[in-house]
Design an enzyme around this catalytic site. Structure first.
Site, mmCIF file in Angstrom:
data_model
loop_
_atom_site.group_PDB
_atom_site.id
_atom_site.type_symbol
_atom_site.label_atom_id
_atom_site.label_comp_id
_atom_site.label_asym_id
_atom_site.label_seq_id
_atom_site.Cartn_x
_atom_site.Cartn_y
_atom_site.Cartn_z
ATOM 1 N N GLU A 33 62.534 24.053 64.940
ATOM 2 C CA GLU A 33 62.826 23.318 63.814
ATOM 3 C C GLU A 33 63.826 24.523 62.922
ATOM 4 O O GLU A 33 64.530 24.299 62.050
ATOM 5 C CB GLU A 33 61.772 22.733 62.968
ATOM 6 C CG GLU A 33 61.562 21.458 63.426
ATOM 7 C CD GLU A 33 60.560 20.820 62.349
ATOM 8 O OE1 GLU A 33 59.744 21.481 61.670
ATOM 9 O OE2 GLU A 33 60.461 19.491 62.502
ATOM 10 N N LYS B 110 64.477 8.980 60.848
ATOM 11 C CA LYS B 110 63.446 8.285 59.818
ATOM 12 C C LYS B 110 64.286 7.266 59.359
ATOM 13 O O LYS B 110 63.804 6.107 58.968
ATOM 14 C CB LYS B 110 63.039 9.220 59.143
ATOM 15 C CG LYS B 110 61.885 10.138 59.606
ATOM 16 C CD LYS B 110 61.309 11.076 58.361
ATOM 17 C CE LYS B 110 60.511 12.267 59.007
ATOM 18 N NZ LYS B 110 60.400 13.224 57.869
ATOM 19 N N HIS C 43 53.662 26.343 89.615
ATOM 20 C CA HIS C 43 53.529 25.085 90.598
ATOM 21 C C HIS C 43 54.466 24.022 90.154
ATOM 22 O O HIS C 43 54.176 23.123 91.050
ATOM 23 C CB HIS C 43 52.192 24.968 91.276
ATOM 24 C CG HIS C 43 51.529 26.303 91.479
ATOM 25 N ND1 HIS C 43 51.393 26.489 92.711
ATOM 26 C CD2 HIS C 43 50.607 26.970 90.752
ATOM 27 C CE1 HIS C 43 50.732 27.711 92.721
ATOM 28 N NE2 HIS C 43 50.205 28.034 91.554
#
Ligand code: PA5
Length: 389
Positions: free
Chosen positions: A237, A370, A258
């Site tokens: 951010e 948003k 793995h």
């Protein structure tokens, strides 16, 4: 520059403030079976990082809510708190974020149903002075803790945001703050560019210039998973904007060797690795002799902790043949060292973002989804504002 309140940990975590966090935490520890931390992003990650890594004994079970919109998860939480004494800490800087807002509503309703008017004593709210959350606290009588206006969520580990829930879980927050303060003093005394904090910021920028686009935080203690999530948010951010920045990702060893290990070793060469080395894990487990011919006789008498260290050395040796590898050392897995690490990375991230010439404290991109979501929610409610829903 706004948002610099984290730089001096004493500003928001002096002895008097710590006393208040501890006093509230003692009330929670005495009366709660479950303590639900409601918050998202910077409003829960630091506390979760330390609580989940140290798992202090005694005190309430800690649950996390308000970090997603999943009905499955919320129904699980409601099941888990059934029949238990519950306390909440809702953390929201400006109290507009949907996830904690929704979770607070749902859990508050549950508390009202169970405890009647006494539900209010069970709510602690952390918000900025003058916010609608503070107004709600005044009106309803919830305990209020100040979320510093000059500290962004992802830099708030060493404020009420991180410290109160950590204390409620039994973390030694005085030690944690001491760790951060020690590193701050060290940085003040030693202004040299090769101090590890400054060197780390400079090196990752140099690697970025050379075309490396992904940084993996490699760690060998799975209990650091939530710390790695905090670190990812901090850098992503703070730096990922204006079409720039290094993508931060975690590499949990040895498990990820793995899965993504193959790519790291031989895939597109855009990755560098930062190894988070632990000096002393405080844990040891000697593997016993065993007469069964399982093919692992070479493990008999060896300490698993030592085997893990050897694995770390081997991975670094193999990877650095191709990828640039940096190393950061955390001497112990304890509160003091978490305090140092929070300060280390916050400071380094701030410097690194400045070198990249981006604002470390804003997150304009986060706002975009948003707007679309709120518009969709309003539409379904026949155009009503979201707070009227
Ligand atoms: O670091 C940040 O500023 C963000 O990640 C916020 O912490 C996050 O979006 C939550 O914000 P709020 O506390 O306002 O709900």
């Amino acid at each position: 520059m706004d948002g610099m309140g984290w730089m001096d940990p004493q500003k928001w975590a002096d002895s008097r403030k710590i006393d208040t966090f501890l006093e509230y935490a003692a009330q929670v520890r005495e009366k709660a079976d479950v303590f639900v931390l409601i918050g998202v992003g910077g409003s829960n990650q630091a506390a979760r990082a330390v609580i989940e890594a140290l798992r202090p004994e005694g005190g309430p079970r800690i649950l996390y809510a308000g970090n997603n919109l999943s009905a499955i998860e919320m129904n699980r939480i409601l099941c888990e708190i059934e029949g238990k004494s519950v306390y909440l800490n809702v953390i929201a800087k400006n109290f507009e974020t949907l996830e904690p807002g929704a979770a607070f509503r749902i859990l508050r309703a549950e508390l009202k149903k169970r405890y009647g008017d006494a539900y209010r004593e069970r709510i602690f709210a952390t918000g900025t002075a003058g916010s609608s959350l503070e107004a709600l606290c005044r009106e309803k009588g919830y305990r209020f803790l100040e979320f510093p206006e000059d500290v962004g969520g992802r830099y708030s580990a060493l404020t009420s945001v991180g410290l109160f829930p950590m204390a409620a879980a039994g973390v030694n927050i005085r030690e944690l703050v001491r760790g951060a303060l020690d590193l701050r003093k060290e940085l003040e005394r030693n202004q040299k560019e090769d101090h590890p904090v400054r060197a780390y910021a400079a090196m990752r920028n140099e690697l970025y210039r050379r075309g490396y686009r992904i940084e993996l935080l490699a760690y060998f203690e799975p209990s650091l998973y939530w710390f790695s999530r905090w670190w990812i948010q901090l850098f992503a951010e703070s730096e990922g904007k204006e079409e720039r920045g290094i993508y931060p990702a975690s590499f949990q060893c040895t498990e990820d060797l793995h899965s993504t290990g193959q790519f790291v070793q031989e895939g597109t060469p855009i990755i560098f690795e930062t190894f988070l080395e632990i000096g002393d894990t405080g844990s040891s487990l000697v593997i016993a002799e065993d007469e069964e011919a399982d093919g692992f006789a070479y493990l008999a008498g060896r300490d698993l902790d030592e085997v893990n260290r050897l694995a770390a050395k081997a991975v670094k040796e193999a990877h650095e043949k191709r990828n640039p590898c940096l190393e950061i050392r955390m001497e112990k897995l304890d509160a003091y060292w978490f305090g140092r690490m929070f300060y280390f990375f916050e400071y380094a991230c701030f410097l690194s973002a400045r070198l990249l010439n981006v604002d470390p404290f804003d997150q304009p991109g986060v706002e975009k989804y948003k707007k679309i979501l709120f518009a969709a929610l309003r539409e379904e409610k026949g155009g009503k504002e979201k707070y009227e829903a």
